[in-house]
Scaffold this motif. Sequence first.
Motif, PDB file in Angstrom:
ATOM      1  N   ALA A  59     -24.514 -22.861  23.365  1.00 29.39           N
ATOM      2  CA  ALA A  59     -24.595 -21.808  22.322  1.00 29.39           C
ATOM      3  C   ALA A  59     -23.498 -20.889  21.748  1.00 29.39           C
ATOM      4  N   ALA A  60     -22.561 -20.392  22.816  1.00 26.93           N
ATOM      5  CA  ALA A  60     -22.164 -19.106  22.382  1.00 26.93           C
ATOM      6  C   ALA A  60     -20.687 -19.693  21.675  1.00 26.93           C
ATOM      7  N   ALA A  61     -20.396 -20.836  21.654  1.00 25.66           N
ATOM      8  CA  ALA A  61     -19.077 -21.193  20.856  1.00 25.66           C
ATOM      9  C   ALA A  61     -19.420 -20.497  19.876  1.00 25.66           C
ATOM     10  N   LYS A  62     -18.254 -20.009  19.597  1.00 23.83           N
ATOM     11  CA  LYS A  62     -17.851 -19.841  18.075  1.00 23.83           C
ATOM     12  C   LYS A  62     -17.561 -20.935  16.960  1.00 23.83           C
ATOM     13  N   GLU A  63     -17.705 -21.266  16.081  1.00 25.29           N
ATOM     14  CA  GLU A  63     -17.692 -21.441  14.905  1.00 25.29           C
ATOM     15  C   GLU A  63     -16.229 -22.168  14.304  1.00 25.29           C
ATOM     16  N   PRO A  64     -16.114 -22.806  14.211  1.00 25.69           N
ATOM     17  CA  PRO A  64     -14.609 -22.999  14.056  1.00 25.69           C
ATOM     18  C   PRO A  64     -13.621 -22.330  13.320  1.00 25.69           C
ATOM     19  N   PRO A  65     -12.363 -21.985  13.544  1.00 27.25           N
ATOM     20  CA  PRO A  65     -11.396 -21.091  11.848  1.00 27.25           C
ATOM     21  C   PRO A  65     -11.806 -21.702  10.865  1.00 27.25           C
ATOM     22  N   MET A  66     -11.694 -20.966   9.845  1.00 27.57           N
ATOM     23  CA  MET A  66     -12.060 -21.424   8.164  1.00 27.57           C
ATOM     24  C   MET A  66     -10.583 -20.674   8.153  1.00 27.57           C
ATOM     25  N   HIS A  67      -9.874 -21.833   7.897  1.00 25.29           N
ATOM     26  CA  HIS A  67      -8.530 -22.648   7.232  1.00 25.29           C
ATOM     27  C   HIS A  67      -8.637 -22.352   5.451  1.00 25.29           C
ATOM     28  N   TRP A  68      -8.085 -21.120   4.539  1.00 28.53           N
ATOM     29  CA  TRP A  68      -7.937 -20.982   3.344  1.00 28.53           C
ATOM     30  C   TRP A  68      -6.975 -20.333   2.746  1.00 28.53           C
ATOM     31  N   THR A  69      -6.287 -19.999   1.517  1.00 22.62           N
ATOM     32  CA  THR A  69      -4.958 -20.614   1.020  1.00 22.62           C
ATOM     33  C   THR A  69      -5.151 -19.414  -0.115  1.00 22.62           C
ATOM     34  N   LEU A  70      -4.237 -18.421  -0.573  1.00 20.81           N
ATOM     35  CA  LEU A  70      -5.086 -18.129  -1.937  1.00 20.81           C
ATOM     36  C   LEU A  70      -3.544 -18.177  -2.392  1.00 20.81           C
ATOM     37  N   ALA A  71      -3.073 -18.266  -3.998  1.00 23.74           N
ATOM     38  CA  ALA A  71      -1.659 -17.440  -4.450  1.00 23.74           C
ATOM     39  C   ALA A  71      -2.856 -16.799  -6.137  1.00 23.74           C
ATOM     40  N   ILE A  72      -1.777 -16.104  -6.504  1.00 24.64           N
ATOM     41  CA  ILE A  72      -2.138 -15.624  -7.644  1.00 24.64           C
ATOM     42  C   ILE A  72      -0.667 -14.908  -8.412  1.00 24.64           C
ATOM     43  N   HIS A  73      -0.792 -14.885 -10.064  1.00 17.39           N
ATOM     44  CA  HIS A  73       0.369 -14.557 -10.616  1.00 17.39           C
ATOM     45  C   HIS A  73      -0.180 -14.068 -12.073  1.00 17.39           C
ATOM     46  N   GLY A  74       1.352 -13.228 -12.675  1.00 16.80           N
ATOM     47  CA  GLY A  74       0.227 -12.642 -13.075  1.00 16.80           C
ATOM     48  C   GLY A  74       1.927 -12.510 -14.793  1.00 16.80           C
ATOM     49  N   GLY A  75       1.965 -13.471 -14.246  1.00 16.21           N
ATOM     50  CA  GLY A  75       2.891 -14.114 -15.660  1.00 16.21           C
ATOM     51  C   GLY A  75       4.082 -14.274 -14.919  1.00 16.21           C
ATOM     52  N   ALA A  76       5.293 -13.949 -16.121  1.00 18.28           N
ATOM     53  CA  ALA A  76       6.980 -14.489 -15.425  1.00 18.28           C
ATOM     54  C   ALA A  76       7.770 -13.977 -17.027  1.00 18.28           C
ATOM     55  N   GLY A  77       8.740 -13.787 -16.798  1.00 19.99           N
ATOM     56  CA  GLY A  77      10.418 -13.261 -17.790  1.00 19.99           C
ATOM     57  C   GLY A  77      10.781 -12.760 -17.863  1.00 19.99           C
ATOM     58  N   THR A  78      11.230 -11.431 -17.925  1.00 20.98           N
ATOM     59  CA  THR A  78      12.752 -10.403 -17.767  1.00 20.98           C
ATOM     60  C   THR A  78      11.685  -9.113 -17.094  1.00 20.98           C
ATOM     61  N   MET A  79      11.528  -9.767 -15.504  1.00 25.92           N
ATOM     62  CA  MET A  79      10.957  -9.066 -15.487  1.00 25.92           C
ATOM     63  C   MET A  79      12.451  -8.075 -13.420  1.00 25.92           C
ATOM     64  N   ARG A  80      12.645  -7.475 -14.281  1.00 25.07           N
ATOM     65  CA  ARG A  80      14.776  -6.541 -13.508  1.00 25.07           C
ATOM     66  C   ARG A  80      14.311  -5.149 -12.176  1.00 25.07           C
ATOM     67  N   ARG A  81      14.308  -5.286 -11.326  1.00 22.95           N
ATOM     68  CA  ARG A  81      13.800  -4.311 -10.912  1.00 22.95           C
ATOM     69  C   ARG A  81      14.640  -3.262 -11.371  1.00 22.95           C
ATOM     70  N   GLU A  82      16.405  -3.443 -11.569  1.00 22.33           N
ATOM     71  CA  GLU A  82      16.721  -2.079 -12.532  1.00 22.33           C
ATOM     72  C   GLU A  82      16.028  -1.436 -13.703  1.00 22.33           C
ATOM     73  N   ALA A  83      15.420  -2.535 -14.903  1.00 26.57           N
ATOM     74  CA  ALA A  83      14.198  -2.174 -15.286  1.00 26.57           C
ATOM     75  C   ALA A  83      13.140  -1.708 -15.027  1.00 26.57           C
ATOM     76  N   MET A  84      12.257  -1.370 -13.839  1.00 25.51           N
ATOM     77  CA  MET A  84      11.231  -0.840 -13.586  1.00 25.51           C
ATOM     78  C   MET A  84      11.766   0.348 -13.040  1.00 25.51           C
ATOM     79  N   THR A  85      10.540   0.878 -13.578  1.00 23.21           N
ATOM     80  CA  THR A  85      10.328   2.629 -12.444  1.00 23.21           C
ATOM     81  C   THR A  85       9.545   2.103 -11.389  1.00 23.21           C
ATOM     82  N   PRO A  86       9.965   2.573  -9.794  1.00 20.40           N
ATOM     83  CA  PRO A  86       8.850   3.336  -9.176  1.00 20.40           C
ATOM     84  C   PRO A  86       7.584   3.661  -9.375  1.00 20.40           C
ATOM     85  N   ALA A  87       7.216   4.127 -10.298  1.00 18.81           N
ATOM     86  CA  ALA A  87       5.861   3.755 -10.522  1.00 18.81           C
ATOM     87  C   ALA A  87       5.297   2.796 -10.815  1.00 18.81           C
ATOM     88  N   ARG A  88       5.796   2.563 -12.149  1.00 15.99           N
ATOM     89  CA  ARG A  88       5.795   1.086 -12.747  1.00 15.99           C
ATOM     90  C   ARG A  88       5.582   0.140 -11.959  1.00 15.99           C
TER      91      ARG A  88
END
Length: 330
Positions: free
Chosen positions: A20-49
């Motif tokens: 009765a004291a045994a824990k429930e088996p661990p829940m395994h889950w995964t999530l991935a998201i994206h917000g678009g792809a394109g010409t995002m280059r480090r040198e063209a983006m300010t730290p704030a942005r």
Amino acid sequence: MKTTAAVLAGLVLLALAPDAAAKEPPMHWTLAIHGGAGTMRREAMTPAREAEYRAALDAALNAGSAVLAKGGSALDAVSAAVAVMEDDPHFNAGRGAVFTWDGTNQLDAAIMDGRTRAAGAIAGVSHVKNPVRLARAVMEHSPHVMLAGAGAEAFARTQGIQMVDHAYFATPERRRQLEELKAKNLGFLDVDHKYGTVGAVALDSQGHVAAATSTGGMTGKRWDRIGDSPIIGAGTYADDRACAVSATGAGEYFIRAGAAHEICARIRFKGESAQTAADAVIKDIAELGGDGGVIVVTPGGDAAFSFNTPGMYRARTSSAGGREVAIFRD
């Protein structure tokens, strides 16, 4: 006093009884998201942005992972994550949707449940605050898979989906992009060259996968053009037998490649890993002349990103505790 036999019998029963004291088996889950792809280059983006985009991705990842961590469904998780990005003007979906040539906004979205392969999609709506919620309503409360335009909005009203005035989508940055396109006679892809589609894929603790995708399309698009995002098998697909996929990119090429379904088919029938299958399909799209990216989650919990652009707004996390938020290829 108990006999030795009785004591032994009691010990056997105790050993066989559920703990009765045994824990429930661990829940395994995964999530991935994206917000678009394109010409995002480090040198063209300010730290704030960059910090703004990372915070926006974090918020969406938190919304989806909170659902999964409580034992919620993959379907609820992808809905929650995509809705957060639709509400954020940083992304070309919902609030941040780009303008058509005529100065309107036309939104597309799709969602798919890998457990049953039920799917819902909407295209060309202009007053729906969260298109992903309407796509889900089409899946769950209509006999159809895809609705478009005025008909989709009429259905939205019967379902109590939140509607907004055109002004809700009129962000200054998206207006600037349209004006620049017209003033310089640029092509659809030359203004702020990013495919701003948003999407999410998830595996829940019950072993089911789901995918959702939402977009405002291309800046300056004409003739009610529709891309791959709401097309099941092109920009969105989920099947518990293989994987869940959400795509972002030059939609015409993803449609021609049947990109999302093709990735699932390679995993299911060829036994390829999520990364191998995704890379192969993105390579095929590149050879056709297109670019963009995909996110993939399998029933085994693998999460993969693949893209052939300089960057892709992306993030992933899992019950194992790993967390990644990234923008640039490096």
